[in-house]
Design a protein around this motif. Structure first.
Motif, PDB file in Angstrom:
ATOM      1  N   ARG A 164      10.529   5.752 -25.883  1.00 10.89           N
ATOM      2  CA  ARG A 164      11.664   6.932 -26.575  1.00 10.89           C
ATOM      3  C   ARG A 164      12.596   6.271 -25.717  1.00 10.89           C
ATOM      4  N   GLY A 165      12.449   5.599 -24.654  1.00 16.50           N
ATOM      5  CA  GLY A 165      12.998   5.246 -23.155  1.00 16.50           C
ATOM      6  C   GLY A 165      13.907   3.893 -23.395  1.00 16.50           C
ATOM      7  N   SER A 166      15.101   3.929 -22.946  1.00 19.51           N
ATOM      8  CA  SER A 166      15.643   2.866 -22.419  1.00 19.51           C
ATOM      9  C   SER A 166      15.481   1.979 -21.112  1.00 19.51           C
ATOM     10  N   ASN A 167      14.657   3.319 -19.755  1.00 20.62           N
ATOM     11  CA  ASN A 167      14.743   2.576 -18.951  1.00 20.62           C
ATOM     12  C   ASN A 167      13.667   3.718 -17.891  1.00 20.62           C
ATOM     13  N   ALA A 168      12.337   2.748 -17.389  1.00 18.55           N
ATOM     14  CA  ALA A 168      11.799   3.670 -15.975  1.00 18.55           C
ATOM     15  C   ALA A 168      12.363   3.481 -15.008  1.00 18.55           C
ATOM     16  N   VAL A 169      12.606   4.473 -14.075  1.00 15.57           N
ATOM     17  CA  VAL A 169      12.635   4.214 -12.583  1.00 15.57           C
ATOM     18  C   VAL A 169      11.431   5.041 -11.626  1.00 15.57           C
ATOM     19  N   LEU A 170      10.971   4.279 -11.302  1.00 14.71           N
ATOM     20  CA  LEU A 170       9.383   4.663 -10.258  1.00 14.71           C
ATOM     21  C   LEU A 170       9.975   4.503  -8.873  1.00 14.71           C
ATOM     22  N   THR A 171       9.723   5.969  -8.277  1.00 13.93           N
ATOM     23  CA  THR A 171      10.207   6.374  -6.553  1.00 13.93           C
ATOM     24  C   THR A 171       8.673   6.675  -6.251  1.00 13.93           C
ATOM     25  N   ALA A 172       8.615   5.723  -5.114  1.00 13.42           N
ATOM     26  CA  ALA A 172       6.862   5.854  -4.341  1.00 13.42           C
ATOM     27  C   ALA A 172       7.752   5.535  -3.094  1.00 13.42           C
ATOM     28  N   PRO A 187       1.318  -0.939  -0.230  1.00 21.44           N
ATOM     29  CA  PRO A 187      -0.132  -0.340   0.467  1.00 21.44           C
ATOM     30  C   PRO A 187       0.253   1.140  -0.152  1.00 21.44           C
ATOM     31  N   PHE A 188       0.399   1.804  -0.591  1.00 23.66           N
ATOM     32  CA  PHE A 188       1.175   3.394  -0.813  1.00 23.66           C
ATOM     33  C   PHE A 188       0.888   4.417   0.062  1.00 23.66           C
ATOM     34  N   ALA A 189       1.205   5.554   0.664  1.00 20.30           N
ATOM     35  CA  ALA A 189       1.200   6.419   2.382  1.00 20.30           C
ATOM     36  C   ALA A 189       0.035   6.890   1.180  1.00 20.30           C
ATOM     37  N   GLN A 190      -0.240   7.362   2.301  1.00 19.01           N
ATOM     38  CA  GLN A 190      -1.941   8.145   1.458  1.00 19.01           C
ATOM     39  C   GLN A 190      -1.271   9.384   1.152  1.00 19.01           C
ATOM     40  N   GLY A 191      -2.465   9.539   0.596  1.00 27.98           N
ATOM     41  CA  GLY A 191      -1.738  11.130  -0.457  1.00 27.98           C
ATOM     42  C   GLY A 191      -0.357  11.316  -1.050  1.00 27.98           C
ATOM     43  N   SER A 192      -0.200  10.009  -1.089  1.00 28.16           N
ATOM     44  CA  SER A 192       2.017  10.261  -2.227  1.00 28.16           C
ATOM     45  C   SER A 192       1.331   9.633  -3.196  1.00 28.16           C
ATOM     46  N   THR A 193       2.380  10.287  -3.961  1.00 29.49           N
ATOM     47  CA  THR A 193       2.314  10.060  -5.342  1.00 29.49           C
ATOM     48  C   THR A 193       3.845   9.294  -5.667  1.00 29.49           C
ATOM     49  N   VAL A 194       3.609   8.408  -7.407  1.00 25.19           N
ATOM     50  CA  VAL A 194       5.144   8.035  -7.952  1.00 25.19           C
ATOM     51  C   VAL A 194       5.715   8.367  -8.675  1.00 25.19           C
ATOM     52  N   ASN A 195       7.144   9.341  -8.428  1.00 23.81           N
ATOM     53  CA  ASN A 195       7.490   9.610  -9.309  1.00 23.81           C
ATOM     54  C   ASN A 195       8.509   8.376 -10.533  1.00 23.81           C
ATOM     55  N   SER A 211       6.002   3.782   1.074  1.00 19.94           N
ATOM     56  CA  SER A 211       4.952   3.024   0.980  1.00 19.94           C
ATOM     57  C   SER A 211       3.908   3.664   1.898  1.00 19.94           C
ATOM     58  N   SER A 212       2.872   2.982   3.148  1.00 22.42           N
ATOM     59  CA  SER A 212       2.251   3.277   3.793  1.00 22.42           C
ATOM     60  C   SER A 212       2.957   3.033   5.492  1.00 22.42           C
ATOM     61  N   ARG A 213       4.077   2.118   4.988  1.00 20.54           N
ATOM     62  CA  ARG A 213       5.005   2.413   5.996  1.00 20.54           C
ATOM     63  C   ARG A 213       6.082   3.264   6.261  1.00 20.54           C
ATOM     64  N   GLY A 214       6.159   4.080   5.213  1.00 18.44           N
ATOM     65  CA  GLY A 214       7.561   5.040   4.860  1.00 18.44           C
ATOM     66  C   GLY A 214       8.618   4.779   4.026  1.00 18.44           C
ATOM     67  N   THR A 215       8.121   3.982   3.451  1.00 15.15           N
ATOM     68  CA  THR A 215       9.791   3.504   2.844  1.00 15.15           C
ATOM     69  C   THR A 215       9.405   3.821   1.678  1.00 15.15           C
ATOM     70  N   THR A 216      10.674   3.977   1.374  1.00 15.11           N
ATOM     71  CA  THR A 216      11.113   4.769  -0.529  1.00 15.11           C
ATOM     72  C   THR A 216      11.232   3.564  -1.039  1.00 15.11           C
ATOM     73  N   THR A 217      11.009   3.297  -1.850  1.00 11.53           N
ATOM     74  CA  THR A 217      11.065   2.200  -3.763  1.00 11.53           C
ATOM     75  C   THR A 217      11.477   2.656  -3.547  1.00 11.53           C
ATOM     76  N   LYS A 218      12.579   2.033  -4.697  1.00 16.11           N
ATOM     77  CA  LYS A 218      13.306   2.774  -5.968  1.00 16.11           C
ATOM     78  C   LYS A 218      13.104   1.750  -7.695  1.00 16.11           C
ATOM     79  N   ASP A 219      11.932   1.494  -8.184  1.00 18.21           N
ATOM     80  CA  ASP A 219      12.135   0.059  -9.157  1.00 18.21           C
ATOM     81  C   ASP A 219      12.277   0.344 -10.331  1.00 18.21           C
ATOM     82  N   THR A 220      13.427   0.478 -10.669  1.00 18.94           N
ATOM     83  CA  THR A 220      13.784   0.314 -12.083  1.00 18.94           C
ATOM     84  C   THR A 220      13.249  -1.044 -13.595  1.00 18.94           C
ATOM     85  N   PHE A 221      13.307  -0.166 -14.274  1.00 20.92           N
ATOM     86  CA  PHE A 221      11.861  -1.323 -15.146  1.00 20.92           C
ATOM     87  C   PHE A 221      12.849  -1.191 -16.595  1.00 20.92           C
TER      88      PHE A 221
END
Length: 169
Positions: A131-139, A89-97, A141-151
């Motif tokens: 157009r890109g080679s990688n997408a990095v999604l930073t979010a 679960p994402f932090a309430q009211g948060s966004t994913v970069n 969690s509801s527990r305050g952990t920052t995640t950075k996932d590379t696709f």
């Protein structure tokens, strides 16, 4: 409406996971799925690298499925909707970069799902990903952990175009 979209996406992917028989193609790092009742097609991939941090330190966490997808559902007017689930679960009211080769975009969250605010924002993200080679999604969690996932985006354009074509017929 947003909650309904999240429920639809969750149900769709749960169905795909239960039976891989609706996977119809694979393009490098992306797969294409096709479903009926309702008619829907989607391109999906999982992460290549994931870094989880809390209070500036790398931490080990347990997460569910981490997936980046693009959906087509003709009967609902969904044409290229980007969706991301971080496996928590994402932090309430948060966004994913979303960062694609230097281009920064944003997705909004509800529960375990995130997606762009408008169809125009979906189109911007899809264009950047083509157009890109990688997408990095930073979010966060509801527990305050920052995640950075590379696709990886290898095969993205072919997979999305295949999914779109399958749902036009």
């Amino acid at each position: 409406m947003v909650g309904a979209v999240a429920m639809m996406l969750g149900a769709t992917f749960a169905q795909a996971q239960e039976s891989s028989t609706n996977r119809v193609d694979a393009m490098t790092d992306w797969s294409v799925f096709e479903g009926q009742n309702p008619r829907e097609c989607w391109a999906v991939t999982t992460y290549k690298e994931s870094v989880n941090t809390k209070d500036g330190r790398v931490v080990a966490v347990t997460r569910g499925e981490i997936l980046l997808m693009v959906f087509f559902r003709p009967e609902a007017g969904v044409n290229g909707q980007v969706a991301f689930t971080g496996g928590y679960p994402f932090a309430q009211g948060s966004t994913v970069n979303v960062t694609v080769d230097g281009t920064e975009l944003e997705m909004y969250t509800e529960g375990e799902w995130a997606w762009p605010a408008t169809p125009q924002d979906d189109a911007k993200i899809v264009t950047a990903m083509k157009r890109g080679s990688n997408a990095v999604l930073t979010a966060v969690s509801s527990r305050g952990t920052t995640t950075k996932d590379t696709f990886s985006l290898l095969g993205f354009t072919a997979a999305v175009e295949d999914a779109e074509t399958r749902c036009k017929s």
